[in-house]
Structure formats: C-alpha cells, structure tokens
Design an enzyme around this catalytic site. Structure first.
Site, mmCIF file in Angstrom:
data_model
loop_
_atom_site.group_PDB
_atom_site.id
_atom_site.type_symbol
_atom_site.label_atom_id
_atom_site.label_comp_id
_atom_site.label_asym_id
_atom_site.label_seq_id
_atom_site.Cartn_x
_atom_site.Cartn_y
_atom_site.Cartn_z
ATOM 1 N N HIS A 104 -5.172 3.638 0.880
ATOM 2 C CA HIS A 104 -3.955 2.828 0.798
ATOM 3 C C HIS A 104 -3.105 3.239 -0.413
ATOM 4 C CE1 HIS A 104 -1.661 -1.019 1.372
ATOM 5 N NE2 HIS A 104 -1.427 -0.820 0.082
ATOM 6 N N GLU A 105 -3.723 3.226 -1.573
ATOM 7 C CA GLU A 105 -2.968 3.537 -2.799
ATOM 8 C C GLU A 105 -2.518 4.996 -2.800
ATOM 9 O OE1 GLU A 105 -1.927 1.069 -4.333
ATOM 10 O OE2 GLU A 105 -3.348 -0.415 -3.546
ATOM 11 N N HIS A 158 0.798 5.210 -1.068
ATOM 12 C CA HIS A 158 1.905 4.896 -1.987
ATOM 13 C C HIS A 158 2.192 6.096 -2.895
ATOM 14 C CE1 HIS A 158 2.534 0.636 -1.152
ATOM 15 N NE2 HIS A 158 1.262 0.335 -1.357
ATOM 16 N N GLU A 205 5.314 0.195 1.563
ATOM 17 C CA GLU A 205 4.091 -0.285 2.210
ATOM 18 C C GLU A 205 3.848 0.470 3.517
ATOM 19 O OE1 GLU A 205 2.218 -2.123 0.476
ATOM 20 O OE2 GLU A 205 0.724 -2.834 1.915
#
Ligand SMILES: [Zn+2]
Length: 505
Positions: A268-269, A272, A298
């Site tokens: 997820h990170e 980003h 997101e």
C-alpha cells in the site's frame, strides 16, 4: 513561440526560488515528523515538538508573506507564461489563499480545541461514553462551519472540505458516486459473505519478522520502488512521506500472527511512494511537485495493494517464493488457498480492519453522517443513534457498545468534521478505472504480473498519472488518462468479477 520553460526572467526566478524554499522547509518538517515516528528517543519528544513548531512558524511566515502574494498577483497577470508555468501560479495562488484567509487566531483556537477534544476522547472511548463528547463535537462542528465560512465561494461547507483534499470534486458528485456504490455493494457483500469464509488458520504463524520484511521489500523492488531514493522503516501506523524529490520513504508494521498485515501495508505505502517517485523532475520544488489529490493518491496505493497484490496473477508469481520463505507455516497450503485467504470478506465493526469489499461501506457511512451534520440535518446529540442505524442499514451490524460506534475513529475528535474520509473510497473507485485504462493500453498486464514483470504497468502509470504531479486538476487528469470522467463502473466490474468468481455466484 511556445516552449515549456519560457520566461526565465528575474521575476520568475525569484518566484521559483521562493517555491524551492517553501518545498525545502516543508520537507525538513516531514523529516522531523518521520524521525519522531521511527527513531526519536522518548525523552526527546518535548524538544522535538518545539523544533517542529519553530519550523512550521517559519514555513507559515514565508507562505503568507504579503510580498509573495504581490508576486503571485503579478505572475497571474502575465500572458507570456507556458501552460505549466500558469498552472504553477494557479496552484501556488490557491495554497496562498488557503494559508492567508484563515486568521491565525482561528487556527490557534481550533488547534487548542482539537487538543482538548482529543484528550477527552482518549478517556471517553474506553468508557464508551458518547454523551461526554457531545459538547466537544458541537464546538468542532461549529468551528468546522466557521472554517468553511472563510471561503464563501463554497455554498455547502462540505464542498470546501472536499476541495481541500480532492480539488474540483463536490459533495454532490461524491454523494452520487457513493450512493451508486452502496446500492451495488450491500447485496454483493451479503452474497459473498453468505457463500462462506475461506480457510485462514495458516496465517496465524508465527511468521518471523525479518523474513516478512525482506519478502515485502523484494516485492516492491520488483514493482519499481527505488531504494536509492527511499527506504522502509517500522512504525505503529504505516505511512509514506516525501522528504525531498529524491527521498520518498515508507513505513510498515509487522505482526508475527498475521503476515498479511506487513505485506499489504508495504504494498500500500509503496503504491503511494511510486506516485511521488514518479513526479517529473522539472516539477520538483515547484507547486506542481507532488500528488494531485487524496483520491488519486489513494488510487495508487490501492492499485498496487489490491488490484495487483491481491490478484490471482500476483500469487501465481509469488506463492513459490512465499512458501520457500515460510515452509513450515505453509505446509500443505496451496496457492489457491493463499489467494482466497487474503481476499476473505467478513462483516466487521472496525473500518481499519475491514476487507476490500466492505471497507467502502464504512467510508460511505461516515461521509453521509458528515454531510448531514454539516448540512444541519443531524444534531450532534443524535449522532450516536444515527451511527448505529446507518451500520445496521449498510453493514447489517450493530456495535455492542458506543466504543466501536461513533467514538471509533479519531478523525472527528482531532480535527474538522468534513472531508476526512471520502478520499479513501474515491481512491478505490479510481484504482480500477486507472487499472482498466492501463490494461487497455497493455492487454497482457495480468500475464506480466504472473511473471513478476511490472514495467508496462508502472510505465503507463508514470506516463499518464505520476509524471504530471499537480499539472492538471484531478478531474482533468482522470479524463486524460482514462478517456472519461470518474466512473464507478470499472470498479464495480472488478469487484463483481473477482468476488463473484471467489464466491461462486
Ligand atoms: Zn493510503
């Protein structure tokens, strides 16, 4: 004559120097924050808070310097700027307005109130005492409306808060998307949950921490995360932070009794971070040098976490390595069982623990309550009852205590009411829209993923999303990249296809 770097005159150079200084001050502040969340010794907290407040004061003074405002006015009147330069001035102007229109005394009052409200909430939540928070929330709502009131061009206060994080979108547009989504998601979640839960016992481990971390880092290296311009560390709450154009860091957390926690936080990170690492070099240190909105940001974390990381193709690529890394924990477990385990759907009261499918119902619930509160259609004292009713309607659940009801999320108790949640679900919707467009350009993306080949996908995203930074508004970017405005269709098609197959619907 048009070229992208026209007008390198003294006035323009002065402006770009200011922008670089503002970016550097912001990045230094992020470095202090990163250090505070990772390695700061406990006893150093007070000193660090003082340093951060000094730095943010310096930043604020520069960001609101009347001389800077005059320079922006002058630049705004120029007709010889390139489209990129004109957009730089437009974005800088918006940031300047944001920093100057709200009086410093109001910011101080709001942050004092937020501190008091937060500290009351840390007591009221364990006591499940919503009534104690009513006066705090009433004041928060009042202050939130006041904050929006400094921007009278927005008729609906929620529009102001949405504009803050998702420029160009409105409460009406978001509300429309969300109601379409809810109509489809409630019956889909019912059907998937009704079909039964997959096996998850083997996730209990224990899975050694270092092996988990090394595995996640191998995957994001394959994705294209550049470790020469970033690093990963451990924190309680995972995040991504940009400390400069060539320094985009991420954090994760590890649970020995659930390896999906660290793996999917890392993916997820990293999503980003791929966005921030992909911004065009020419935009770094300018107002365009970062991600464009909460929703688009997101969308990239969700795309790499879910559309890639929770796909069949992903586990076709990585299950062999995964089992080689954890042979005892995964003895007798098949690739199919692993794929199903990381896509399990269940009803849960807690937003942050929920799965890909039901997560949006938590966000939609909060968004609708915020809208009613700000619109005056719901009184704070009735919020708790409205929360329980909305959970029964949207998720078929009722929290046994208010602790996991309206007291659950910190957001309303530590900041404004409005705009904190919609970006998460906009991101989910957009993740599928971008992925579908990338697949149209490269029809073999799934086969690529199954052989750990991410170049086409990453390249498409870099070219169509990341490189542009804040060059276009979110709506413009979405339309340019995908050929149409924000639409829930690709996301619903993705969810129906994936979960329909998983549940045998
Ligand atoms: Zn995120």
């Amino acid at each position: 004559m048009t070229h992208s770097t026209s007008a390198p005159d003294a006035a323009w150079q002065d402006l770009t120097r200011r922008w670089q200084d503002l970016a550097d001050l912001g990045d230094i502040g992020s470095l202090l924050g990163w250090d505070q969340s990772t390695y700061l010794p406990q006893a150093a907290a007070a000193g660090r808070a003082r340093q951060q407040s000094l730095l943010s004061g310096l930043h604020h003074a520069r960001a609101t310097d009347p001389e800077y405002g005059k320079q922006l006015d002058a630049a705004g009147r120029r007709t010889d700027l390139s489209p990129e330069q004109a957009r730089m001035v437009e974005v800088a102007r918006k940031d300047f307005e944001k920093a100057t229109r709200i009086p410093a005394s109001f910011v101080t009052e709001f942050s004092r109130h937020a501190g008091e409200s937060y500290s009351a909430w840390t007591q009221a939540r364990p006591d499940a005492d919503f009534a104690r928070m009513v006066p705090y929330l009433e004041k928060t709502l009042d202050l939130s409306r006041q904050a929006a009131g400094y921007f009278p061009e927005f008729k609906d206060p929620l529009d102001y808060f949405i504009e803050e994080s998702d420029e160009g979108m409105s409460a009406e547009q978001v509300g429309q998307v969300f109601s379409e989504l809810r109509e489809a998601l409630v019956p889909l979640a019912d059907a998937v949950i009704g079909a039964g839960a997959p096996r998850r016992d083997f996730l209990a481990g224990p899975y050694p921490r270092d092996l988990q971390l090394a595995f996640g880092e191998r995957v994001i290296r394959d994705y294209g995360y550049d470790f020469t311009r970033g690093r990963q560390d451990l924190t309680h709450h995972p995040f991504m932070t940009r400390l400069g154009g060539a320094d985009v860091r991420i954090t994760t957390r590890v649970k020995e009794g659930d390896p999906s926690e660290a793996l999917y936080s890392t993916l997820h990170e990293a999503g980003h971070a791929l966005y921030e690492q992909g911004v065009a070099e020419a935009y770094l240190g300018t107002p365009l040098g970062g991600g464009v909105s909460a929703g688009v940001h997101e969308s990239q974390s969700r795309l790499w976490e879910n559309l890639v990381g929770r796909s069949r193709a992903f586990w076709a690529a990585y299950f062999g390595d995964w089992r080689d890394t954890f042979p005892a924990q995964l003895a007798g477990v098949s690739e199919e069982e692993m794929y199903r385990a990381v896509n399990a759907v269940s009803r849960s009261l807690i937003r942050t623990d929920s799965d890909e499918l039901t997560y949006n119902l938590h966000v939609i619930t909060r968004f609708e309550l915020e809208r009613q509160l700000l619109g005056g259609d719901l009184a704070v004292r009735d919020l708790n009852d409205a929360w329980h009713a909305a959970y029964e309607g949207n998720l078929g659940l009722r929290a046994p205590s208010d602790k996991d009801g309206a007291l659950q999320d910190v957001h309303w108790y530590f900041g404004a009411i409005g705009g904190a949640f919609q970006g998460y679900t906009l991101g989910n919707v957009l993740s599928a829209q971008f992925f579908a467009a990338a697949r149209e350009a490269h029809p073999n993306i799934e086969a690529d993923i199954a052989r750990k080949e991410f170049g086409n996908l990453h390249g498409w995203l870099r070219e169509n999303v990341y490189a542009h930074g804040r060059r276009f508004t979110p709506n413009e970017l979405i339309e340019r990249a995908t050929g149409r405005p924000l639409s829930v269709e690709p996301y619903l098609a993705y969810l129906r296809g994936k979960y329909g197959e998983l549940a045998g619907l």
